[in-house]
Design a protein around this motif. Structure first.
Motif, PDB file in Angstrom:
ATOM      1  N   ASP A  89       0.836  -1.203   0.000  1.00 58.54           N
ATOM      2  CA  ASP A  89       0.000   0.000   0.000  1.00 58.54           C
ATOM      3  C   ASP A  89       0.871   1.254   0.000  1.00 58.54           C
ATOM      4  O   ASP A  89       2.017   1.223   0.441  1.00 58.54           O
ATOM      5  CB  ASP A  89      -0.932   0.000   1.218  1.00 58.54           C
ATOM      6  CG  ASP A  89      -0.166   0.083   2.524  1.00 58.54           C
ATOM      7  OD1 ASP A  89      -0.003   1.201   3.046  1.00 58.54           O
ATOM      8  OD2 ASP A  89       0.300  -0.973   3.009  1.00 58.54           O
ATOM      9  N   HIS A  90       0.298   2.340  -0.480  1.00 57.69           N
ATOM     10  CA  HIS A  90       1.035   3.589  -0.630  1.00 57.69           C
ATOM     11  C   HIS A  90       1.410   4.223   0.705  1.00 57.69           C
ATOM     12  O   HIS A  90       2.483   4.801   0.838  1.00 57.69           O
ATOM     13  CB  HIS A  90       0.229   4.573  -1.481  1.00 57.69           C
ATOM     14  CG  HIS A  90       0.070   4.098  -2.883  1.00 57.69           C
ATOM     15  ND1 HIS A  90      -0.983   3.314  -3.282  1.00 57.69           N
ATOM     16  CD2 HIS A  90       0.853   4.260  -3.968  1.00 57.69           C
ATOM     17  CE1 HIS A  90      -0.839   3.020  -4.559  1.00 57.69           C
ATOM     18  NE2 HIS A  90       0.267   3.582  -4.993  1.00 57.69           N
ATOM     19  N   ALA A  93       4.478   2.508   1.949  1.00 54.93           N
ATOM     20  CA  ALA A  93       5.628   2.805   1.087  1.00 54.93           C
ATOM     21  C   ALA A  93       6.235   4.151   1.453  1.00 54.93           C
ATOM     22  O   ALA A  93       7.458   4.316   1.463  1.00 54.93           O
ATOM     23  CB  ALA A  93       5.217   2.784  -0.380  1.00 54.93           C
ATOM     24  N   LYS A  94       5.399   5.112   1.774  1.00 53.78           N
ATOM     25  CA  LYS A  94       5.858   6.460   2.143  1.00 53.78           C
ATOM     26  C   LYS A  94       6.314   6.504   3.597  1.00 53.78           C
ATOM     27  O   LYS A  94       7.423   6.940   3.899  1.00 53.78           O
ATOM     28  CB  LYS A  94       4.731   7.470   1.904  1.00 53.78           C
ATOM     29  CG  LYS A  94       5.088   8.911   2.157  1.00 53.78           C
ATOM     30  CD  LYS A  94       3.903   9.806   1.780  1.00 53.78           C
ATOM     31  CE  LYS A  94       4.234  11.269   1.758  1.00 53.78           C
ATOM     32  NZ  LYS A  94       4.526  11.848   3.032  1.00 53.78           N
ATOM     33  N   ASP A 119       3.517   2.276  -8.997  1.00 53.44           N
ATOM     34  CA  ASP A 119       3.076   3.345  -8.089  1.00 53.44           C
ATOM     35  C   ASP A 119       3.776   3.232  -6.736  1.00 53.44           C
ATOM     36  O   ASP A 119       4.200   4.238  -6.160  1.00 53.44           O
ATOM     37  CB  ASP A 119       1.561   3.299  -7.877  1.00 53.44           C
ATOM     38  CG  ASP A 119       0.776   3.833  -9.053  1.00 53.44           C
ATOM     39  OD1 ASP A 119       1.368   4.510  -9.929  1.00 53.44           O
ATOM     40  OD2 ASP A 119      -0.444   3.579  -9.097  1.00 53.44           O
ATOM     41  N   LEU A 120       3.891   2.019  -6.218  1.00 51.32           N
ATOM     42  CA  LEU A 120       4.550   1.818  -4.924  1.00 51.32           C
ATOM     43  C   LEU A 120       6.030   2.186  -4.996  1.00 51.32           C
ATOM     44  O   LEU A 120       6.562   2.829  -4.079  1.00 51.32           O
ATOM     45  CB  LEU A 120       4.388   0.374  -4.454  1.00 51.32           C
ATOM     46  CG  LEU A 120       2.963  -0.075  -4.129  1.00 51.32           C
ATOM     47  CD1 LEU A 120       2.940  -1.565  -3.816  1.00 51.32           C
ATOM     48  CD2 LEU A 120       2.368   0.738  -3.001  1.00 51.32           C
ATOM     49  N   GLN A 122       7.446   4.320  -7.060  1.00 50.45           N
ATOM     50  CA  GLN A 122       7.552   5.782  -7.154  1.00 50.45           C
ATOM     51  C   GLN A 122       7.339   6.440  -5.793  1.00 50.45           C
ATOM     52  O   GLN A 122       8.064   7.372  -5.426  1.00 50.45           O
ATOM     53  CB  GLN A 122       6.546   6.322  -8.164  1.00 50.45           C
ATOM     54  CG  GLN A 122       6.889   5.980  -9.597  1.00 50.45           C
ATOM     55  CD  GLN A 122       5.837   6.504 -10.541  1.00 50.45           C
ATOM     56  OE1 GLN A 122       5.970   7.600 -11.059  1.00 50.45           O
ATOM     57  NE2 GLN A 122       4.774   5.732 -10.735  1.00 50.45           N
ATOM     58  N   THR A 123       6.363   5.968  -5.056  1.00 53.02           N
ATOM     59  CA  THR A 123       6.094   6.505  -3.715  1.00 53.02           C
ATOM     60  C   THR A 123       7.296   6.284  -2.806  1.00 53.02           C
ATOM     61  O   THR A 123       7.717   7.195  -2.084  1.00 53.02           O
ATOM     62  CB  THR A 123       4.830   5.857  -3.123  1.00 53.02           C
ATOM     63  OG1 THR A 123       3.719   6.131  -3.986  1.00 53.02           O
ATOM     64  CG2 THR A 123       4.541   6.377  -1.728  1.00 53.02           C
TER      65      THR A 123
END
Length: 148
Positions: A89-90, A93-94, A119-120, A122-123
Motif C-alpha cells: 500500500d502507498h 511505502a511512504k 506506483d509503490l 515511485q512513492t
C-alpha cells in the motif's frame, strides 16, 4: 536516484517491467538479477548482493521481489543496516521511508500487479528520511538490536 533491483523467478516479469520504468523515469538502475527466467533459482542469490550494495552505498535504495515478497524481505533483513519491508500500500511505502528509514522495498511478483507495483516504487523513491528526534531515537534502538 541510483536504484538496485533483484528478483528470483517469482518476480522476473515484474522486475523487467520495473527496470524499464525506472530507466524511463531517469533513474540509474543496477540489476542484481535474475537475468533470465529460471524456475529453480533462489531469491537469496539475488537479494543478498542487492542488500549488501545498499549498505555499502553503491545504490541509494533497493527493490527486492520474489513470488510473495516475504522471502525477499526476510533475506534482506538478515544484512545489518538493511530496513526492508513487504509493501502492498502507498501509505506504508511512504511512511516506511519517512519514519523507519526503509531502504529496501519488497514486493511479490505474484501478488502485486505491474501498475500498482510501479506506483509503490515511485512513492518509495519520492519519500525522504525523517530527521525528527523521535524517529531517530527509535532507529537507534532498532540498530542496537543488530549488535548481537
Amino acid at each position: 536516484m541510483h536504484v538496485g533491483i533483484a528478483t528470483d523467478h517469482g518476480g522476473f516479469a515484474l522486475k523487467e517491467e520495473l527496470v524499464a520504468n525506472l530507466r524511463a523515469a531517469g533513474h540509474e538502475v543496477t540489476d542484481f538479477g535474475a537475468y533470465s527466467l529460471e524456475s529453480g533459482d533462489d531469491y537469496p542469490d539475488f537479494v543478498t548482493p542487492l542488500a549488501q550494495a545498499v549498505v555499502a552505498g553503491q545504490v541509494d535504495r533497493g527493490v527486492a521481489i520474489c513470488g510473495s515478497g516475504v522471502g525477499a524481505s526476510v533475506c534482506a533483513n538478515k544484512i545489518p543496516g538493511i530496513r526492508a519491508a513487504l509493501i502492498h500500500d502507498h501509505f506504508s511505502a511512504k511512511q516506511g521511508v519517512e519514519d523507519d528509514h526503509m531502504n529496501i522495498l519488497c514486493m511479490g511478483g505474484r501478488t502485486v500487479g505491474p501498475a500498482v507495483a510501479w506506483d509503490l516504487v515511485q512513492t518509495f523513491l519520492d519519500a525522504e528520511y525523517s530527521q525528527d528526534e523521535r524517529h531517530l531515537r527509535r532507529l537507534a534502538k532498532v540498530a542496537g538490536l543488530e549488535g548481537g
